[in-house]
Scaffold this motif. Structure first.
Motif, PDB file in Angstrom:
ATOM      1  N   CYS A 147      33.711  40.547 -12.126  1.00  0.00           N
ATOM      2  CA  CYS A 147      35.114  40.237 -11.810  1.00  0.00           C
ATOM      3  C   CYS A 147      34.920  40.897 -10.150  1.00  0.00           C
ATOM      4  CB  CYS A 147      36.165  40.520 -12.359  1.00  0.00           C
ATOM      5  SG  CYS A 147      36.581  39.857 -14.016  1.00  0.00           S
ATOM      6  N   ILE A 148      34.579  41.930  -9.792  1.00  0.00           N
ATOM      7  CA  ILE A 148      34.352  42.554  -8.646  1.00  0.00           C
ATOM      8  C   ILE A 148      33.171  41.605  -7.872  1.00  0.00           C
ATOM      9  CG2 ILE A 148      33.567  44.483  -7.363  1.00  0.00           C
ATOM     10  CD1 ILE A 148      34.893  46.084  -9.598  1.00  0.00           C
ATOM     11  N   LEU A 149      32.249  41.369  -8.488  1.00  0.00           N
ATOM     12  CA  LEU A 149      31.033  40.606  -8.003  1.00  0.00           C
ATOM     13  C   LEU A 149      31.458  39.273  -7.329  1.00  0.00           C
ATOM     14  CD1 LEU A 149      28.012  39.788  -7.053  1.00  0.00           C
ATOM     15  CD2 LEU A 149      27.652  39.211  -9.508  1.00  0.00           C
ATOM     16  N   CYS A 150      32.334  38.569  -8.237  1.00  0.00           N
ATOM     17  CA  CYS A 150      32.843  37.168  -8.027  1.00  0.00           C
ATOM     18  C   CYS A 150      33.793  37.427  -6.889  1.00  0.00           C
ATOM     19  CB  CYS A 150      33.509  36.658  -9.417  1.00  0.00           C
ATOM     20  SG  CYS A 150      32.461  36.387 -10.521  1.00  0.00           S
ATOM     21  N   GLU A 151      34.734  38.329  -6.775  1.00  0.00           N
ATOM     22  CA  GLU A 151      35.676  38.694  -5.739  1.00  0.00           C
ATOM     23  C   GLU A 151      34.733  38.636  -4.331  1.00  0.00           C
ATOM     24  OE1 GLU A 151      37.932  42.191  -6.453  1.00  0.00           O
ATOM     25  OE2 GLU A 151      39.005  41.170  -8.195  1.00  0.00           O
ATOM     26  N   LEU A 152      33.809  39.425  -4.548  1.00  0.00           N
ATOM     27  CA  LEU A 152      32.991  39.797  -3.183  1.00  0.00           C
ATOM     28  C   LEU A 152      32.283  38.416  -2.683  1.00  0.00           C
ATOM     29  CD1 LEU A 152      31.432  43.137  -4.270  1.00  0.00           C
ATOM     30  CD2 LEU A 152      33.047  42.839  -2.334  1.00  0.00           C
ATOM     31  N   LEU A 153      31.841  37.645  -3.663  1.00  0.00           N
ATOM     32  CA  LEU A 153      31.113  36.478  -3.348  1.00  0.00           C
ATOM     33  C   LEU A 153      32.160  35.381  -2.699  1.00  0.00           C
ATOM     34  CD1 LEU A 153      28.926  35.761  -6.441  1.00  0.00           C
ATOM     35  CD2 LEU A 153      28.049  36.580  -4.332  1.00  0.00           C
ATOM     36  N   ILE A 154      33.298  35.591  -3.290  1.00  0.00           N
ATOM     37  CA  ILE A 154      34.443  34.580  -2.587  1.00  0.00           C
ATOM     38  C   ILE A 154      34.872  35.221  -1.387  1.00  0.00           C
ATOM     39  CG2 ILE A 154      36.919  34.095  -2.946  1.00  0.00           C
ATOM     40  CD1 ILE A 154      36.120  34.086  -6.051  1.00  0.00           C
TER      41      ILE A 154
ATOM     42  N   VAL B 196      35.245  35.170 -18.712  1.00  0.00           N
ATOM     43  CA  VAL B 196      36.350  35.911 -18.457  1.00  0.00           C
ATOM     44  C   VAL B 196      36.876  35.969 -16.945  1.00  0.00           C
ATOM     45  CG1 VAL B 196      37.477  38.366 -18.563  1.00  0.00           C
ATOM     46  CG2 VAL B 196      36.071  37.467 -20.338  1.00  0.00           C
ATOM     47  N   ALA B 197      35.817  36.174 -16.012  1.00  0.00           N
ATOM     48  CA  ALA B 197      35.957  36.070 -14.477  1.00  0.00           C
ATOM     49  C   ALA B 197      36.663  34.625 -14.053  1.00  0.00           C
ATOM     50  CB  ALA B 197      34.741  36.392 -13.728  1.00  0.00           C
ATOM     51  N   ALA B 198      35.899  33.881 -14.651  1.00  0.00           N
ATOM     52  CA  ALA B 198      36.515  32.543 -14.217  1.00  0.00           C
ATOM     53  C   ALA B 198      37.832  32.030 -14.958  1.00  0.00           C
ATOM     54  CB  ALA B 198      35.598  31.359 -14.895  1.00  0.00           C
ATOM     55  N   ALA B 199      38.235  32.739 -16.064  1.00  0.00           N
ATOM     56  CA  ALA B 199      39.433  32.458 -16.724  1.00  0.00           C
ATOM     57  C   ALA B 199      40.706  33.192 -15.937  1.00  0.00           C
ATOM     58  CB  ALA B 199      39.585  32.879 -18.150  1.00  0.00           C
ATOM     59  N   ARG B 200      40.147  34.306 -15.095  1.00  0.00           N
ATOM     60  CA  ARG B 200      41.018  34.960 -13.924  1.00  0.00           C
ATOM     61  C   ARG B 200      41.183  34.466 -12.939  1.00  0.00           C
ATOM     62  NH1 ARG B 200      38.936  41.144 -15.722  1.00  0.00           N
ATOM     63  NH2 ARG B 200      39.824  41.123 -17.881  1.00  0.00           N
ATOM     64  N   GLY B 201      40.433  33.263 -12.607  1.00  0.00           N
ATOM     65  CA  GLY B 201      40.493  32.506 -11.296  1.00  0.00           C
ATOM     66  C   GLY B 201      39.465  33.040 -10.325  1.00  0.00           C
ATOM     67  N   LEU B 202      38.519  33.648 -10.901  1.00  0.00           N
ATOM     68  CA  LEU B 202      37.493  34.115  -9.964  1.00  0.00           C
ATOM     69  C   LEU B 202      36.053  33.246  -9.854  1.00  0.00           C
ATOM     70  CD1 LEU B 202      37.845  37.966 -10.657  1.00  0.00           C
ATOM     71  CD2 LEU B 202      38.675  36.784  -8.701  1.00  0.00           C
ATOM     72  N   ASP B 203      36.171  31.927  -9.480  1.00  0.00           N
ATOM     73  CA  ASP B 203      35.117  31.056  -9.678  1.00  0.00           C
ATOM     74  C   ASP B 203      34.748  30.780  -8.364  1.00  0.00           C
ATOM     75  OD1 ASP B 203      33.593  29.011  -9.939  1.00  0.00           O
ATOM     76  OD2 ASP B 203      34.895  27.535 -10.872  1.00  0.00           O
ATOM     77  N   TYR B 204      33.380  31.499  -8.038  1.00  0.00           N
ATOM     78  CA  TYR B 204      32.811  31.607  -6.624  1.00  0.00           C
ATOM     79  C   TYR B 204      32.137  30.197  -6.350  1.00  0.00           C
ATOM     80  CZ  TYR B 204      29.119  32.789  -9.701  1.00  0.00           C
ATOM     81  OH  TYR B 204      28.297  32.708 -10.893  1.00  0.00           O
ATOM     82  N   ASP B 205      31.948  29.373  -7.390  1.00  0.00           N
ATOM     83  CA  ASP B 205      31.213  28.272  -7.394  1.00  0.00           C
ATOM     84  C   ASP B 205      32.005  27.151  -6.735  1.00  0.00           C
ATOM     85  OD1 ASP B 205      28.393  27.857  -7.663  1.00  0.00           O
ATOM     86  OD2 ASP B 205      28.205  27.491  -9.667  1.00  0.00           O
ATOM     87  N   SER B 206      33.062  26.755  -7.477  1.00  0.00           N
ATOM     88  CA  SER B 206      33.704  25.553  -7.012  1.00  0.00           C
ATOM     89  C   SER B 206      35.216  25.917  -6.583  1.00  0.00           C
ATOM     90  CB  SER B 206      33.961  24.729  -8.173  1.00  0.00           C
ATOM     91  OG  SER B 206      34.364  25.370  -9.490  1.00  0.00           O
TER      92      SER B 206
END
Length: 175
Positions: free
Chosen positions: A45-52, A139-149
């Motif tokens: 989740c932190i990785l996804c947040e940082l990519l966003i 889980v990250a995507a379900a939490r709204g952390l989708d760095y792709d789209s």
């Protein structure tokens, strides 16, 4: 896991690998797999947040100068590379992308493998072989952390003719 622990793992693996990303990936997986499933999910989740967070026209302009082109995949992998450089380099580049001129020696920087570290560690930690809704990326995507789209590029868009003035150090080195 919090961001401080996340960056400690990234920095420790980077230092131990001496610039070898395959080794950095292995070190991250072996360090991460000793954590419980929730902490591994937190890492993702932190990785996804940082990519966003790094989805910014300034970072995209830096990659354009460095590599000569930008595509969806190369831009994502470049942002992974940026996270893999550690908190100090990441923060400096977010604030002023031209600081990357002092860090980079060669173009085509990517660290796609960072996208799979949490999944590999999760599999090893839980013994699960088949991915399902309990896996870190799901889980990250379900939490709204989708760095792709799900992410919207921040900042002001640019044209190629603006790049030399926008990022002069990078332009001098790679333009």
């Amino acid at each position: 896991m919090d961001k401080k622990e996340f960056w400690q793992l990234i920095d420790s693996a980077k230092k131990a690998s001496n610039g070898d990303q395959a080794l950095q990936e292995k070190k991250l997986i072996s360090s991460l797999q000793i954590f419980g499933p929730e902490e591994i999910i937190d890492f993702e989740c932190i990785l996804c947040e940082l990519l966003i967070e790094a989805d910014d026209f300034g970072i995209m302009a830096a990659q354009k100068i460095i590599d000569g082109y930008v595509s969806d995949d190369t831009y994502l992998y470049f942002r992974c590379w940026l996270v893999g450089q550690g908190d100090e380099v990441f923060r400096a580049a977010i604030d002023k992308p031209d600081t990357l001129a002092a860090v980079l020696e060669a173009p085509y920087q990517d660290f796609e493998e960072l996208l799979y570290v949490a999944t590999c560690a999760f599999k090893k930690q839980t013994g699960k072989k088949e991915e399902d809704d309990s896996f870190p990326r799901e889980v990250a995507a379900a939490r709204g952390l989708d760095y792709d789209s799900g992410s919207v590029t921040k900042g002001e868009d640019w044209t190629e003719s603006q790049l030399p003035k926008m990022l002069p150090k990078l332009w001098k080195k790679f333009g």
